[in-house]
Design a protein around this motif. Structure first.
Motif, PDB file in Angstrom:
ATOM      1  N   VAL A 131      40.134  50.969  43.634  1.00 53.99           N
ATOM      2  CA  VAL A 131      38.613  50.522  44.015  1.00 53.99           C
ATOM      3  C   VAL A 131      39.870  48.620  44.467  1.00 53.99           C
ATOM      4  CG1 VAL A 131      36.493  49.627  44.170  1.00 53.99           C
ATOM      5  CG2 VAL A 131      37.641  51.850  42.836  1.00 53.99           C
ATOM      6  N   SER A 132      39.009  48.600  45.884  1.00 53.30           N
ATOM      7  CA  SER A 132      39.068  47.111  46.007  1.00 53.30           C
ATOM      8  C   SER A 132      37.714  46.096  46.018  1.00 53.30           C
ATOM      9  CB  SER A 132      40.148  46.501  46.977  1.00 53.30           C
ATOM     10  OG  SER A 132      39.548  47.601  48.047  1.00 53.30           O
ATOM     11  N   GLY A 133      37.378  45.106  46.172  1.00 57.00           N
ATOM     12  CA  GLY A 133      36.425  44.040  46.117  1.00 57.00           C
ATOM     13  C   GLY A 133      36.612  42.724  46.012  1.00 57.00           C
ATOM     14  N   THR A 134      35.927  41.583  46.782  1.00 52.97           N
ATOM     15  CA  THR A 134      35.590  40.589  46.612  1.00 52.97           C
ATOM     16  C   THR A 134      34.466  39.886  46.177  1.00 52.97           C
ATOM     17  OG1 THR A 134      36.005  38.242  47.552  1.00 52.97           O
ATOM     18  CG2 THR A 134      35.176  40.116  49.297  1.00 52.97           C
ATOM     19  N   GLY A 135      34.290  38.929  45.692  1.00 60.01           N
ATOM     20  CA  GLY A 135      33.050  38.433  44.888  1.00 60.01           C
ATOM     21  C   GLY A 135      32.596  38.505  43.573  1.00 60.01           C
ATOM     22  N   ASP A 136      31.831  38.173  43.106  1.00 58.61           N
ATOM     23  CA  ASP A 136      31.326  38.392  41.253  1.00 58.61           C
ATOM     24  C   ASP A 136      29.840  38.714  41.229  1.00 58.61           C
ATOM     25  OD1 ASP A 136      32.180  37.315  39.267  1.00 58.61           O
ATOM     26  OD2 ASP A 136      31.464  35.079  39.307  1.00 58.61           O
ATOM     27  N   ILE A 137      29.810  38.824  39.459  1.00 54.35           N
ATOM     28  CA  ILE A 137      28.653  39.744  39.045  1.00 54.35           C
ATOM     29  C   ILE A 137      29.111  38.588  37.833  1.00 54.35           C
ATOM     30  CG2 ILE A 137      27.367  41.131  38.052  1.00 54.35           C
ATOM     31  CD1 ILE A 137      29.585  43.419  38.753  1.00 54.35           C
ATOM     32  N   GLY A 138      27.346  37.456  38.193  1.00 53.78           N
ATOM     33  CA  GLY A 138      27.235  36.165  36.916  1.00 53.78           C
ATOM     34  C   GLY A 138      26.052  35.642  37.274  1.00 53.78           C
ATOM     35  N   LEU A 155      32.703  52.799  39.608  1.00 57.15           N
ATOM     36  CA  LEU A 155      33.802  52.556  39.479  1.00 57.15           C
ATOM     37  C   LEU A 155      33.084  50.756  40.317  1.00 57.15           C
ATOM     38  CD1 LEU A 155      36.963  55.039  39.687  1.00 57.15           C
ATOM     39  CD2 LEU A 155      35.295  54.273  37.281  1.00 57.15           C
ATOM     40  N   PHE A 156      34.330  49.657  39.804  1.00 57.93           N
ATOM     41  CA  PHE A 156      34.161  48.921  40.776  1.00 57.93           C
ATOM     42  C   PHE A 156      34.567  47.902  40.524  1.00 57.93           C
ATOM     43  CE2 PHE A 156      32.673  46.632  36.824  1.00 57.93           C
ATOM     44  CZ  PHE A 156      33.233  45.355  36.602  1.00 57.93           C
ATOM     45  N   PHE A 174      31.222  49.674  44.877  1.00 55.65           N
ATOM     46  CA  PHE A 174      30.705  50.157  43.456  1.00 55.65           C
ATOM     47  C   PHE A 174      31.131  51.822  44.085  1.00 55.65           C
ATOM     48  CE2 PHE A 174      26.254  50.986  41.309  1.00 55.65           C
ATOM     49  CZ  PHE A 174      27.422  51.949  40.146  1.00 55.65           C
ATOM     50  N   ARG A 175      31.537  52.613  43.508  1.00 60.05           N
ATOM     51  CA  ARG A 175      32.203  53.514  43.494  1.00 60.05           C
ATOM     52  C   ARG A 175      31.537  54.969  42.871  1.00 60.05           C
ATOM     53  NH1 ARG A 175      34.766  58.564  42.231  1.00 60.05           N
ATOM     54  NH2 ARG A 175      35.513  59.588  44.398  1.00 60.05           N
ATOM     55  N   ALA A 177      38.728  37.788  37.915  1.00 58.03           N
ATOM     56  CA  ALA A 177      38.484  38.985  38.955  1.00 58.03           C
ATOM     57  C   ALA A 177      38.683  40.012  37.975  1.00 58.03           C
ATOM     58  CB  ALA A 177      39.864  39.103  39.801  1.00 58.03           C
ATOM     59  N   LYS A 178      37.364  40.411  38.790  1.00 58.71           N
ATOM     60  CA  LYS A 178      37.155  42.392  37.866  1.00 58.71           C
ATOM     61  C   LYS A 178      37.271  43.608  38.086  1.00 58.71           C
ATOM     62  CE  LYS A 178      34.112  39.340  36.274  1.00 58.71           C
ATOM     63  NZ  LYS A 178      32.287  38.523  35.820  1.00 58.71           N
ATOM     64  N   ALA A 179      38.052  43.877  37.375  1.00 59.38           N
ATOM     65  CA  ALA A 179      38.103  45.637  37.955  1.00 59.38           C
ATOM     66  C   ALA A 179      37.278  46.550  36.033  1.00 59.38           C
ATOM     67  CB  ALA A 179      39.356  46.316  38.539  1.00 59.38           C
TER      68      ALA A 179
END
Length: 492
Positions: A270-277, A195-196, A67-68, A107-109
């Protein structure tokens, strides 16, 4: 003799030590095995275990992303252009050196408005996904489709007006289309906006047994590149870059590309891993495992009821007597099942939580449905076995068929032994479908999971499964009753 007198007489006749012991043993099996699992269920971590994300409604959720962000007041807008979205998939040992480019479908951005950085806090997000185009998602379970295109360039905008968040997309930054609107009650005056990027594991299935499958998850990472980042209206403070949840612990992130955010010349990566849900598996499987003793209890009840039915047939009982005895068998089984399940679920849940094991919260109605529903299903299964005993007039034959119709399908589908399609048809066609009343897992389209009986998902709804079990029970009981004489002089 009146119906009440007949039922009282048959209940008195039913109360033999052997049958009461069988009912007590079935109930104790449910309680003992469930509490044994709960007492032994401990979460273990290297160091303190991270807190389990819990949403406002008490449900366990996934909430991990890079998260930025910066502050946003009660009225404001964030607008960005997503210029590209890429990703990587890392294969586990023995292929741990194999890393391929690619994006998993979910995957989400994108951009997100969130009540702080606490995991489980309310949010609304507009994003590009790896395979489902633009989506507007909020509060973990809600998902609205936007542009159906792939991970291509797109303009994204979130607008806050008090507690209302609106997500819009555009192909050129001029003509905007509203994707969705959410009301997040109770948002504070100042929230975090930014941004995420996040990417859930790549789920694959490995065949075992007679065609069953077990789950294997590969590590993935998503990378979004943004420009034209503008925040208007009530925005204060600097940009902050940090993970929500833990990140940068895998070998890939440590030695190849760490998750994070980098800005250079107005371009933010922005780079990331995981999930929102929503998170189905963790927590809800714990509740399912509390009912492990149902298998043993079911076997005890089927054997006892089938033998009692065969004894009834040998006594050449009249039809009213058969009906009365079936009612007594069902009522006695329902009470013992109700006591057992009514004890093991709340007490076992308390044990699990005390041991640090995540347990999904159940609403009062859902908890009542599971407890009452399982007791009803056990009662119907016992009546079904009793009817088989009366109809076949052979205890061993009734036991064999009862176990084959009910217990065997219930057991073999609970483990990844058979192909998923075979397990699903067994739970659509046999009386074991009635156990769908215990299901608390929900199939979410936006969550990649193994939606199969061995993972706790029944192909029929609870009501449909219960209706199928009722149909079997009524059919067998009718055949049993019509095989007996309508009147018996001893009964009269």
């Amino acid at each position: 003799m009146s119906t009440t007198e007949l039922l009282r007489r048959e209940w008195t006749a039913f109360r033999r030590p052997g049958r009461l012991t069988a009912l007590a043993s079935a109930a104790l099996a449910v309680i003992a095995l469930g509490l044994l699992y709960a007492a032994g269920g401990h979460s273990s971590c290297d160091g303190p275990c991270p807190a389990t994300p819990v949403a406002e409604d008490g449900s366990i959720v996934s909430d991990q992303f890079w998260f930025r962000h910066r502050e946003l007041g009660r009225e404001g807008t964030i607008t960005v252009r997503l210029t590209s979205m890429t990703g990587t998939i890392t294969y586990p040992p023995p292929d741990h050196d194999r890393i391929v480019p690619g994006l998993v479908p979910w995957a989400k951005a994108g951009i997100i408005v969130k009540d702080g950085t606490r995991q489980g806090s309310p949010y609304a997000a507009l994003m590009m996904t790896g395979g489902h185009g633009v989506r507007f998602q909020h509060d973990y379970t809600h998902d609205v489709a936007g542009n159906a295109g792939g991970a291509t360039e797109s303009w994204l905008r979130l607008t806050r007006a008090g507690d209302t968040i609106t997500g819009s997309e555009s192909a050129d930054g001029e003509q905007w289309h509203t994707v969705g609107t959410a009301r997040l009650d109770g948002l504070p005056d100042t929230v975090r906006v930014g941004l995420f990027a996040t990417s859930p594991g790549d789920l694959t299935l490995r065949g075992i047994g007679l065609g069953g499958a077990i789950e294997e998850v590969r590590f993935t990472q998503a990378v979004g590149v943004f420009d034209h980042v503008t925040v208007e209206g009530g925005a204060t403070g600097p940009w902050v870059s940090e993970p929500v949840g833990e990140m940068n612990h895998t070998d890939w992130e440590k030695h190849h590309q760490a998750s994070g955010a980098v800005e250079e010349g107005g371009v933010v990566t922005v780079s990331g891993t995981g999930d929102i849900g929503p998170l189905n598996d963790e927590g809800r499987r714990s509740l399912t495992n509390l009912l492990l003793g149902l298998v043993l209890a079911l076997i005890i009840l089927l054997v006892t009821a089938a033998r009692y039915g065969a004894r009834t047939a040998r006594e050449t009982a009249a039809r009213p007597v058969i009906g009365a005895r079936a009612a007594v068998v069902g009522a006695a089984t329902f009470v013992s099942g109700l006591i057992a399940v009514g004890i093991v679920i709340p007490v076992g849940t308390a044990f699990l939580r005390a041991n640090g094991t995540p347990v999904q919260s159940l609403s009062v109605l859902t908890g009542a449905r599971v407890i009452l529903g399982v007791a009803v299903v056990l009662a119907l299964c016992a009546v079904l076995a009793y009817g088989l005993g009366v109809w076949l007039r052979r205890g061993w034959a009734a036991v064999l068929i009862g176990l084959s119709l009910v217990a065997l399908p219930y057991v073999v589908t609970a483990f990844p032994l058979l192909p998923d399609a075979v397990s699903e048809w067994l739970l659509r066609l046999t009386p074991a479908a009635g156990f769908a009343v215990q299901q608390t897992m929900v199939e979410y389209p936006q969550v990649t999971a193994h939606y199969a009986p061995s993972a706790g998902y029944f192909p029929l709804s609870g009501w449909a499964g219960l209706a199928l079990l009722c149909a079997y029970t009524v059919l067998v009981l009718r055949m049993a009753i019509h095989r007996q004489p309508p009147v018996n002089t001893d009964w009269r």
